[in-house]
Design an enzyme around this catalytic site. Structure first.
Site, mmCIF file in Angstrom:
data_model
loop_
_atom_site.group_PDB
_atom_site.id
_atom_site.type_symbol
_atom_site.label_atom_id
_atom_site.label_comp_id
_atom_site.label_asym_id
_atom_site.label_seq_id
_atom_site.Cartn_x
_atom_site.Cartn_y
_atom_site.Cartn_z
ATOM 1 N N HIS A 126 -10.901 -13.949 2.705
ATOM 2 C CA HIS A 126 -12.761 -12.794 2.335
ATOM 3 C C HIS A 126 -13.681 -13.552 1.506
ATOM 4 O O HIS A 126 -15.136 -13.391 2.210
ATOM 5 C CB HIS A 126 -12.253 -12.301 1.350
ATOM 6 C CG HIS A 126 -11.349 -11.216 1.816
ATOM 7 N ND1 HIS A 126 -10.740 -10.003 0.973
ATOM 8 C CD2 HIS A 126 -10.530 -10.733 2.701
ATOM 9 C CE1 HIS A 126 -10.057 -9.208 1.970
ATOM 10 N NE2 HIS A 126 -9.711 -9.513 2.859
ATOM 11 N N ASP A 162 -1.364 -12.260 1.192
ATOM 12 C CA ASP A 162 -1.772 -11.773 2.116
ATOM 13 C C ASP A 162 -2.268 -12.200 3.376
ATOM 14 O O ASP A 162 -3.646 -12.317 3.282
ATOM 15 C CB ASP A 162 -3.003 -11.268 1.431
ATOM 16 C CG ASP A 162 -3.464 -9.521 2.422
ATOM 17 O OD1 ASP A 162 -2.504 -9.559 3.098
ATOM 18 O OD2 ASP A 162 -4.689 -9.701 2.247
ATOM 19 N N HIS A 173 1.035 -1.186 -0.263
ATOM 20 C CA HIS A 173 -0.119 -0.190 0.004
ATOM 21 C C HIS A 173 1.038 1.032 -0.057
ATOM 22 O O HIS A 173 2.028 1.053 0.878
ATOM 23 C CB HIS A 173 -1.073 -0.173 1.710
ATOM 24 C CG HIS A 173 -1.525 -1.425 1.626
ATOM 25 N ND1 HIS A 173 -1.296 -2.363 2.053
ATOM 26 C CD2 HIS A 173 -2.653 -1.230 1.030
ATOM 27 C CE1 HIS A 173 -1.919 -3.336 2.256
ATOM 28 N NE2 HIS A 173 -3.243 -2.590 1.236
ATOM 29 N N LYS A 198 -15.046 -8.409 -0.344
ATOM 30 C CA LYS A 198 -14.684 -9.191 1.359
ATOM 31 C C LYS A 198 -15.979 -9.193 2.148
ATOM 32 O O LYS A 198 -16.009 -7.621 1.696
ATOM 33 C CB LYS A 198 -13.878 -8.417 2.195
ATOM 34 C CG LYS A 198 -13.670 -8.500 3.440
ATOM 35 C CD LYS A 198 -12.500 -7.985 4.392
ATOM 36 C CE LYS A 198 -12.280 -9.355 5.555
ATOM 37 N NZ LYS A 198 -11.714 -7.764 6.239
ATOM 38 N N ASP A 242 -5.330 -12.867 -3.446
ATOM 39 C CA ASP A 242 -4.547 -13.268 -2.184
ATOM 40 C C ASP A 242 -4.971 -14.459 -1.195
ATOM 41 O O ASP A 242 -5.716 -15.084 -1.034
ATOM 42 C CB ASP A 242 -5.303 -12.397 -2.344
ATOM 43 C CG ASP A 242 -4.692 -10.626 -1.168
ATOM 44 O OD1 ASP A 242 -3.824 -10.837 -2.857
ATOM 45 O OD2 ASP A 242 -5.238 -9.983 -1.036
ATOM 46 N N ASP A 249 -11.553 -11.905 9.990
ATOM 47 C CA ASP A 249 -10.559 -11.953 9.057
ATOM 48 C C ASP A 249 -9.348 -12.826 9.381
ATOM 49 O O ASP A 249 -8.579 -12.338 10.599
ATOM 50 C CB ASP A 249 -10.442 -10.653 8.915
ATOM 51 C CG ASP A 249 -9.669 -10.694 7.349
ATOM 52 O OD1 ASP A 249 -9.075 -11.899 7.119
ATOM 53 O OD2 ASP A 249 -8.758 -9.977 6.976
ATOM 54 N N ASP A 268 2.048 2.194 3.255
ATOM 55 C CA ASP A 268 3.079 1.106 3.644
ATOM 56 C C ASP A 268 4.752 1.099 3.720
ATOM 57 O O ASP A 268 5.479 1.197 4.060
ATOM 58 C CB ASP A 268 3.023 -0.319 3.273
ATOM 59 C CG ASP A 268 1.898 -0.724 3.291
ATOM 60 O OD1 ASP A 268 0.790 -0.947 4.332
ATOM 61 O OD2 ASP A 268 1.291 -2.198 2.617
ATOM 62 N N MET A 271 2.428 -5.535 -7.838
ATOM 63 C CA MET A 271 1.776 -5.034 -7.668
ATOM 64 C C MET A 271 1.259 -3.602 -6.830
ATOM 65 O O MET A 271 1.987 -4.384 -5.445
ATOM 66 C CB MET A 271 0.400 -5.871 -6.866
ATOM 67 C CG MET A 271 -0.726 -6.130 -6.415
ATOM 68 S SD MET A 271 -0.889 -5.254 -4.648
ATOM 69 C CE MET A 271 -1.040 -6.398 -3.777
ATOM 70 N N GLU A 278 -10.818 -6.171 -5.073
ATOM 71 C CA GLU A 278 -10.603 -6.858 -3.716
ATOM 72 C C GLU A 278 -12.230 -7.052 -3.247
ATOM 73 O O GLU A 278 -12.417 -6.491 -2.504
ATOM 74 C CB GLU A 278 -9.147 -7.225 -3.028
ATOM 75 C CG GLU A 278 -9.346 -8.252 -2.639
ATOM 76 C CD GLU A 278 -8.114 -7.959 -1.329
ATOM 77 O OE1 GLU A 278 -6.828 -7.614 -2.134
ATOM 78 O OE2 GLU A 278 -7.906 -7.834 -0.394
ATOM 79 N N ASP A 309 -6.799 -14.374 8.019
ATOM 80 C CA ASP A 309 -4.960 -14.136 8.008
ATOM 81 C C ASP A 309 -3.696 -14.616 7.841
ATOM 82 O O ASP A 309 -3.121 -14.892 8.618
ATOM 83 C CB ASP A 309 -4.694 -12.368 7.196
ATOM 84 C CG ASP A 309 -5.565 -12.093 6.484
ATOM 85 O OD1 ASP A 309 -6.088 -12.212 5.687
ATOM 86 O OD2 ASP A 309 -5.468 -10.640 6.968
ATOM 87 N N GLU A 333 -9.608 -13.450 -2.754
ATOM 88 C CA GLU A 333 -8.754 -13.775 -1.284
ATOM 89 C C GLU A 333 -9.179 -14.846 -0.576
ATOM 90 O O GLU A 333 -10.701 -15.102 -0.290
ATOM 91 C CB GLU A 333 -8.489 -12.261 -0.664
ATOM 92 C CG GLU A 333 -8.033 -12.893 0.840
ATOM 93 C CD GLU A 333 -7.451 -11.512 1.501
ATOM 94 O OE1 GLU A 333 -7.439 -10.714 1.053
ATOM 95 O OE2 GLU A 333 -7.273 -12.112 2.763
#
Lengths: 388, 388, 388, 388
Positions: free
Chosen positions: B222, B289, B56, B185, B247, B257, B59, B90, B183, B259, B219
């Site tokens: 998600h 991810d 991002h 969710k 993802d 979530d 980030d 990406m 994406e 992950d 993802e």
């Protein structure tokens, strides 16, 4: 009960033959109600004030009927509908009950099953057309898997597309004037069903040969089984011009397919749904794809049917009240106002881009914008509960 | 560990900067790991054998950085990537962390927030392009509601479309050559998020100004949060030519979530996913991810990252083994054979229609077709467990 | 397949009569398999290598059988079991299939239904005792509601307690030597079922007249329908000395009751379950309460039954391998060591209290303790996948 | 708004300090509201009409406070409560926020963490006692796993029992007069949390050294996360004499922990809960463990708090209306009458057994009993919606 919630033809309330005729069988118990003949179901629907009746081919015509029996049954049913003032807005086909379809229909691995499913669908379209239906629903109840070892999932998509394209051509060729409404479901009776959500069908439709003929038939329970916000799915379909039909019932998330009376599980989510349908002017049938509790007799089935329509009309009235509530509308107005001067929203152009990139936003101001959503939701709850 | 599961550049394994740098904060607890500078994260990724890093905007570049700081940071990061042989396939934008986005970004009610979100996205695209990214992911983490009283859901769709159309034009104008991967969710951090499933985005894309530039970034977690079969969603996207990114992680259905490390929650569903991606020849990044448990230190983060890649490669090997297993392939062949003579599958034509309608199917024969899916699935389980 | 996974009597694998005789009916489809007589089911179980068979009263004896028919049927069944070397470790009663029980059995509002349910249970206990069963399972499949308007939920608890107390007394009076294993389920076929989880029964048991006679029968699918960790529930029951029986199958969370082949949905959670049962030395039956996919014929039912047992034994072997893995055991040892000197764990005493309150803990040291759970879980995954 | 829904001390409405002071941080976003000092939170609670405030130790006293700071803070807080007429009915301890507890507290693998958790709890009990609290809640937010490889689940039960027994002894020794209310949660922030449901705690309590001192604190959201019927869990706890406290909020099933305003997600299930609490005469606090949407400022927090209490009181009024509705009560009476003559319900005795076994039941009569639950539920919906 007050007359102001009495169902009228203009409300376009319809029920599936299979809903009021549901005999209460489930995986752990046998039938509790005697059979109800289709003509008697129509009579019952007239009694409770419904406008229309929908049907699968085999709700009306037994799968083993001869052509002559089929013709007689359809004719008598049509007469019954006419004499009771009940219309048949939608027809569909059962591609899930018979053992032949135990591995699916349009997506089955056996090419003979796929062909038979297509043939059966065309004949169901004939029945529907004869009864005046202009909407044909396709729910692929067995189009799925318990193990993904059995088939590549993209092959299933291709097979499904082939079948839909074929039935569109048939409708054109026969001049039936059908639109097709695709009904998604995430699972049950298969471990997983392809095209799990309304969104998946919205994604499939543009890849069809006749996308203009195909839309969706979202069902409250099917979307809520996956814990999804049903109104959001309906709104996307509506916005895309694809809300061709709707199945109303109710469902607690994360469970077996409950098909409860409309509004019975969660009246607040039902409220937002009714409000959306009424606000945008959805003009299609309000179809109840639900059934009475297994504890009921046929008087209870009538209570169930009346309850579906009555709750819809109560919620419709509350939606109007919400729209007319001054405090609510003041909040709605406030929350849509910009927190600070900002470039006008516009499609891309070099000039607009320059303006946008040149603008300085103050994150603190954006973050300080008053958004009294708790208050707005509490007012909504109070409209719903009738204390406002 | 055996070398045959060592990650190589050709496997295209990438991690988000935010994944290995995740400090373990959650709704009920503070950070447990110290900050990890972006360049150190790149170094770690090189150590564990990854091919790429995604990010991002924030980030890497703090939201309050001056243009000069931004330039210096991006330059140094690019150098770090280059020196470690890590690519940036990406990029994406955070439109969810800052309080300015507490009511969403592209769909926020405040027009100034919508404009700021757009501006911020364009600048994130600049960063990504500078780093060589050709895929731009858009996850609308705050595009949703806790109460549907706040906005009509179809307005949200329109606002979202406007933004996507705008960023496509920007990519064209700048010659960035981006494809956009949307994406989905279903919820969290909002009560409900618009575009709840990958299917919803597949439905939105054809309504855009540049559908050819836009695909999806499904993802695992998600889709599985909603209890959906992830491989089915990926297959539909693939079949539509829309699988632009993916993802990978893991998730128990019906929860927050999680992950988790790829394959950690359910190795069998991970197997079917890997098998699908490898069978169809998906050539894009395998992006993880996910993040390490909050119980880990940075050695554990490396264990986590290595585990993601290693499990993928083990499952890839098992997929090849499955494809080479004679007994399995015999069953696969058998289950696709017709149970009885049947008209050839073909697109609609009057002649084919006549053949199809004239054909007599024997439902008993269709129902008697041998479909040894229990056996097939058990063999699959044994390939998975390594006893075959 | 390797012989080392062949089922033996010592493994105590049992199947319900209703499982292998399941004919594939579901809410959306009719039966796909012909009836299988109880004696033929026993024969099949012997063929596949099972040790025991369990039954509901009406799996064996029709609900309308005369006493003479009942006696003959039970006698012939006993002979069939004996001749095939199959034992009957557990019996139960169907209080859910007949329309009489449409509002529940022990908790029904109709006092006559409650009395009939009790009578029927006593007679089912007679059948079980005659066949040698020492475990009697009670699953209250219809003990629940679609609307909580119908009954106060605490009344349901009282009614349930009354019934359990009564059947305990009957077992004592008749000298049957039964223990009772209560089976929880959150929903389906009722909207909500009382005693939704194994925990609820663990809470009810201490309030009974004979708590020592009553334990639980946790079922994988029933706990996982609610998304709960099944092994945790089993562990609590075991630790309380209440694991009297267990129902093995598999289930994706948040769905209809799937009753899949053991290990078919998630082999990793099945692994932890098998490991727990074997580690603690659970000595009771391993009962598979599952059924074959509806796509199967009776050959497939055998595949299904063999697969349940075989997967259990494969996972048992993997559990032993896990216990013997040096790297895994080194981690297990490390993670249980104290991070800093600490007062010995002891029951409360004034002296211990003084020591505890006087001790200074360093939070930083506690937080820095090495807990390589990612590594430990990855090693577990690799044991499971057979690459270790 | 009407005064008749104004909160009064007799309603015993309490809020956690952490609820109104919640700053809106979540896994994907930073804080949106400035800190609110505990004394200011008390002031706010007084303004909105609450009766009580509850707190974790570290809601009030920083984890690093010196004894002198701790004493001053507690004293000032007590004064603020007194001056605003706010009581402190319940206290609790945070054993989940600090990194020291990242692997749990009472069940952590590190013995030093377990000891520290116990010490911290005792000191939190001191704070609560000083403030007048007589209920001590224990929520084991980190007592769980992401991988069951890390610990045997029965060991976790033993460790938990040890800690509860210890704190009971401490309360006795200090004369604090506490009852302990155990709060279950299925998952989040851990992958799985031990003691997943209220039922699990009801099962644990009888195995404790002082079962009479320990009950449960069911929370709407925690039970509904697992899709369970909350009122059923509360009813079982009440019937067992174990409803020592309650946490009111709202939650859509199968999602992250939402902690919505009471009644906001599903007013119908909230209605049945309020009706149960009022019907049985629950006399404890009505504690709202919820927080305002992240979109709100502190005015919105007040709206949120007022809404919780107001909705409770509206539903309480509706419960009374339901009880007074003649048509509803006629149905309730009818559905409890026997369908046919039946032996009186009684505890087991040889004489009763003989009567019961000698009675002939007519299944057709049982199945024909009129149970108009659809009508009853529809009337309930209309009471709820205010049209009756």
């Amino acid at each position: 009960m007050s007359d102001k919630y009495a169902p009228l033809p203009e409300h376009k309330f319809s029920f599936g033959l299979w809903t009021v005729s549901n005999r209460g069988r489930d995986p752990f118990g046998s039938e509790v109600r005697p059979p109800l003949a289709p003509v008697d179901a129509v009579k019952m629907l007239a009694q409770v004030g419904a406008w229309g009746v929908n049907l699968h081919d085999n709700d009306l015509v037994p799968i083993d009927a001869t052509p002559a029996e089929r013709d007689r049954i359809v004719k008598e049913f049509k007469q019954a509908c006419d004499s009771h003032g009940i219309v048949v807005p939608m027809a569909t086909v059962t591609l899930f009950f018979d053992p032949a379809f135990r591995d699916g229909a349009f997506t089955a691995n056996d090419p003979a099953v796929r062909a038979y499913a297509l043939q059966k669908t065309l004949r169901a379209m004939d029945i529907g057309a004869e009864l005046g239906a202009k909407i044909f629903v396709l729910w692929g109840g067995r189009e799925g898997t318990e193990t993904d070892a059995c088939r590549r999932a993209d092959d299933a998509v291709k097979r499904l597309r082939h079948a839909i394209d074929y039935v569109c051509e048939y409708s054109i060729a026969k001049g039936y004037g059908y639109t097709f409404a695709m009904e998604a479901k995430p699972n049950e009776p298969r471990g997983d069903i392809y095209m799990a959500t309304t969104g998946n069908y919205l994604g499939l439709i543009p890849t069809l040969a006749h996308p203009e003929m195909v839309g969706v038939n979202p069902e409250v329970a099917h979307e809520q089984m996956a814990g999804l916000n049903f109104t959001h799915a309906v709104a996307q379909a509506w916005e895309a011009g694809k809300l061709f039909h709707i199945d109303l019932n109710d469902q607690v998330p994360g469970r077996y397919d409950q098909d409860f009376r409309f509004g019975a599980a969660n009246p607040k989510s039902a409220f937002f749904l009714v409000k959306f349908l009424e606000d945008v002017g959805y003009a299609g049938p309000r179809h109840f794809d639900a059934h009475a509790y297994r504890t009921e007799n046929y008087d209870g089935v009538k209570d169930f049917a009346r309850g579906c329509m009555r709750t819809y009309l109560i919620l419709k009235e509350k939606a109007a009240r919400w729209n007319a509530d001054a405090e609510i509308q003041a909040i709605v107005k406030e929350i849509h106002e910009p927190s600070m001067p900002t470039p006008a929203e516009a499609t891309y152009s070099p000039a607009h881009l320059a303006t946008l990139l040149g603008h300085t936003f103050d994150r603190g101001t954006l973050a300080a914008k008053n958004l009294p959503y708790e208050r707005l939701d509490q007012l909504t709850v109070e409209v719903l509960l009738g204390t406002r």
